[in-house]
Design a protein around this motif. Sequence first.
Motif, PDB file in Angstrom:
ATOM      1  N   LEU A  93      80.052  32.165  15.122  1.00 54.33           N
ATOM      2  CA  LEU A  93      81.451  31.766  14.644  1.00 54.33           C
ATOM      3  C   LEU A  93      80.757  31.219  13.702  1.00 54.33           C
ATOM      4  N   ALA A  94      79.486  30.467  13.961  1.00 51.81           N
ATOM      5  CA  ALA A  94      78.991  28.842  12.267  1.00 51.81           C
ATOM      6  C   ALA A  94      79.364  30.392  11.288  1.00 51.81           C
ATOM      7  N   LEU A  95      78.157  30.748  11.877  1.00 52.34           N
ATOM      8  CA  LEU A  95      78.030  31.774  10.714  1.00 52.34           C
ATOM      9  C   LEU A  95      78.640  32.245   9.896  1.00 52.34           C
ATOM     10  N   ASN A  96      79.463  32.993  10.499  1.00 58.94           N
ATOM     11  CA  ASN A  96      81.610  33.764  10.536  1.00 58.94           C
ATOM     12  C   ASN A  96      81.923  33.458   8.634  1.00 58.94           C
ATOM     13  N   LYS A  97      81.870  31.635   9.596  1.00 57.27           N
ATOM     14  CA  LYS A  97      82.999  31.100   8.410  1.00 57.27           C
ATOM     15  C   LYS A  97      81.642  30.028   7.198  1.00 57.27           C
ATOM     16  N   ASP A  98      80.539  30.187   7.468  1.00 52.04           N
ATOM     17  CA  ASP A  98      80.268  29.167   6.207  1.00 52.04           C
ATOM     18  C   ASP A  98      79.927  30.447   5.711  1.00 52.04           C
ATOM     19  N   ILE A  99      79.436  31.937   5.861  1.00 49.69           N
ATOM     20  CA  ILE A  99      79.394  33.004   4.655  1.00 49.69           C
ATOM     21  C   ILE A  99      80.734  32.941   4.006  1.00 49.69           C
ATOM     22  N   ILE A 100      81.730  33.339   4.897  1.00 44.74           N
ATOM     23  CA  ILE A 100      83.477  33.460   4.496  1.00 44.74           C
ATOM     24  C   ILE A 100      83.905  32.596   3.650  1.00 44.74           C
ATOM     25  N   GLY A 101      83.087  31.111   3.850  1.00 43.26           N
ATOM     26  CA  GLY A 101      83.738  30.473   3.106  1.00 43.26           C
ATOM     27  C   GLY A 101      82.752  30.299   1.512  1.00 43.26           C
ATOM     28  N   LEU A 102      81.354  30.610   1.521  1.00 40.11           N
ATOM     29  CA  LEU A 102      80.713  30.934   0.597  1.00 40.11           C
ATOM     30  C   LEU A 102      80.780  32.201  -0.102  1.00 40.11           C
ATOM     31  N   CYS A 103      81.746  32.949   0.541  1.00 42.33           N
ATOM     32  CA  CYS A 103      81.741  34.204  -0.233  1.00 42.33           C
ATOM     33  C   CYS A 103      82.562  33.724  -1.474  1.00 42.33           C
ATOM     34  N   GLU A 104      84.042  32.976  -0.585  1.00 38.17           N
ATOM     35  CA  GLU A 104      85.477  32.881  -1.539  1.00 38.17           C
ATOM     36  C   GLU A 104      84.955  31.665  -3.027  1.00 38.17           C
ATOM     37  N   MET A 105      84.364  30.789  -2.501  1.00 40.62           N
ATOM     38  CA  MET A 105      84.122  30.064  -3.289  1.00 40.62           C
ATOM     39  C   MET A 105      82.741  30.952  -4.777  1.00 40.62           C
ATOM     40  N   HIS A 106      82.601  31.734  -4.363  1.00 42.41           N
ATOM     41  CA  HIS A 106      81.758  32.565  -5.353  1.00 42.41           C
ATOM     42  C   HIS A 106      82.951  34.040  -6.294  1.00 42.41           C
ATOM     43  N   GLY A 107      84.277  34.014  -5.255  1.00 42.58           N
ATOM     44  CA  GLY A 107      85.120  34.332  -6.208  1.00 42.58           C
ATOM     45  C   GLY A 107      85.316  36.224  -5.417  1.00 42.58           C
ATOM     46  N   LEU A 108      84.539  35.664  -4.221  1.00 39.43           N
ATOM     47  CA  LEU A 108      84.785  37.324  -3.856  1.00 39.43           C
ATOM     48  C   LEU A 108      85.823  37.333  -2.984  1.00 39.43           C
ATOM     49  N   GLU A 109      86.200  38.141  -2.547  1.00 35.59           N
ATOM     50  CA  GLU A 109      88.065  38.772  -1.179  1.00 35.59           C
ATOM     51  C   GLU A 109      87.626  39.478  -0.894  1.00 35.59           C
ATOM     52  N   GLU A 110      87.732  39.266   1.347  1.00 34.41           N
ATOM     53  CA  GLU A 110      87.756  39.830   2.188  1.00 34.41           C
ATOM     54  C   GLU A 110      88.432  41.172   2.081  1.00 34.41           C
ATOM     55  N   GLY A 111      87.939  41.926   2.739  1.00 33.76           N
ATOM     56  CA  GLY A 111      87.977  43.884   1.854  1.00 33.76           C
ATOM     57  C   GLY A 111      88.556  44.185   3.878  1.00 33.76           C
ATOM     58  N   ALA A 112      89.300  45.693   3.969  1.00 40.34           N
ATOM     59  CA  ALA A 112      89.008  45.786   5.432  1.00 40.34           C
ATOM     60  C   ALA A 112      89.303  47.372   5.065  1.00 40.34           C
ATOM     61  N   ASN A 113      89.450  48.097   5.803  1.00 43.80           N
ATOM     62  CA  ASN A 113      89.552  49.709   5.829  1.00 43.80           C
ATOM     63  C   ASN A 113      90.609  50.332   5.003  1.00 43.80           C
ATOM     64  N   SER A 114      91.829  49.462   5.205  1.00 43.18           N
ATOM     65  CA  SER A 114      92.810  50.011   3.905  1.00 43.18           C
ATOM     66  C   SER A 114      92.818  49.610   2.801  1.00 43.18           C
ATOM     67  N   ALA A 115      91.917  48.040   2.249  1.00 47.93           N
ATOM     68  CA  ALA A 115      92.165  47.830   1.248  1.00 47.93           C
ATOM     69  C   ALA A 115      90.549  47.240   0.985  1.00 47.93           C
ATOM     70  N   PRO A 116      89.955  48.199   0.020  1.00 51.53           N
ATOM     71  CA  PRO A 116      88.061  47.333   0.373  1.00 51.53           C
ATOM     72  C   PRO A 116      88.530  46.442  -0.874  1.00 51.53           C
ATOM     73  N   ARG A 117      88.069  45.266  -0.821  1.00 48.97           N
ATOM     74  CA  ARG A 117      87.145  44.206  -1.981  1.00 48.97           C
ATOM     75  C   ARG A 117      85.988  43.655  -1.613  1.00 48.97           C
ATOM     76  N   HIS A 118      85.265  42.853  -1.579  1.00 50.98           N
ATOM     77  CA  HIS A 118      84.269  42.168  -1.591  1.00 50.98           C
ATOM     78  C   HIS A 118      83.140  42.205  -0.932  1.00 50.98           C
ATOM     79  N   PHE A 119      83.982  41.754   0.278  1.00 48.76           N
ATOM     80  CA  PHE A 119      83.428  41.767   1.370  1.00 48.76           C
ATOM     81  C   PHE A 119      83.540  41.461   2.777  1.00 48.76           C
ATOM     82  N   VAL A 120      83.202  41.785   3.685  1.00 45.54           N
ATOM     83  CA  VAL A 120      83.417  41.736   4.990  1.00 45.54           C
ATOM     84  C   VAL A 120      83.115  41.152   6.410  1.00 45.54           C
TER      85      VAL A 120
END
Length: 269
Positions: free
Chosen positions: A235-262
């Motif tokens: 959980l700690a890694l997931n939260k950290d890396i999600i925050g870093l992705c968002e800091m770099h302008g990356l958006e979370e994707g999904a099967n129904s809406a592909p984006r920059h990170f999952v």
Amino acid sequence: MNIATPAKILPDAQMVTTVTHWSDTLFSFRVTRPRSLRFRSGEFVMIGLMQTDAKTGREKPLLRAYSIASPSWDDELEFYSIKVPDGPLTSRLQKIESGDQIILRPKPVGTLVLDALLPGKRLWMICTGTGIAPFASLLRDPETWESYDQVIVAHTCRTRAELAYGAEIVSALPDDPLIGELVGDKLRYYPTTTRDRSDIEGRISDHIRDGRVFAALDLPAWTPEEDRVMICGNLALNKDIIGLCEMHGLEEGANSAPRHFVVEKAFLD
């Protein structure tokens, strides 16, 4: 030691073909693959064993989510697991041997799939512990190497011994008869430890935050135009890396809406 219920009453039974113990806390195993099972590399299924209900005395399945570590083309299914001495499932699962049976629900799901990402130049696979499992699948899939110019595997574990499974998978890729030529010079491997002394120490999130990993691998910092990130760990890694992705302008994707990170949220390592 045959610890499973006989095949005639075990639902969705699959037979264990091999078991490898990597350390006192980690093991992998391979099982037969249902003929009807189709999955995308990076997905997970529910697997487990039968247990006796303490109240009713009846047999019922005890299941947990496990990423499939083998690629989608493999004739067998591979899984990678921790050993928890008092864990309801893993305390028993770690004792399986060739010829034993497990339950496998043939309904694969998950977000760590190439379909959930927009096309990009570089693919980062960031994980802790047994979170390497879905990437072991993706790394052995030709589509991964056909889709990206560079693939970076960043695996953080407490000890060097816990890196062994992932390191063996990575080291075998250039000589793999199916994908070796595709891998070429695209692969970058960045293993770190948080407890043992090693060549690279510390949490991968810290190495991303201060830029050490980019400097060490001679790669630019993440951009939405070129970089795609897959995350699977605690959980700690997931939260950290999600925050870093968002800091770099990356958006979370999904099967129904592909984006920059999952990120895989179905289970923790």
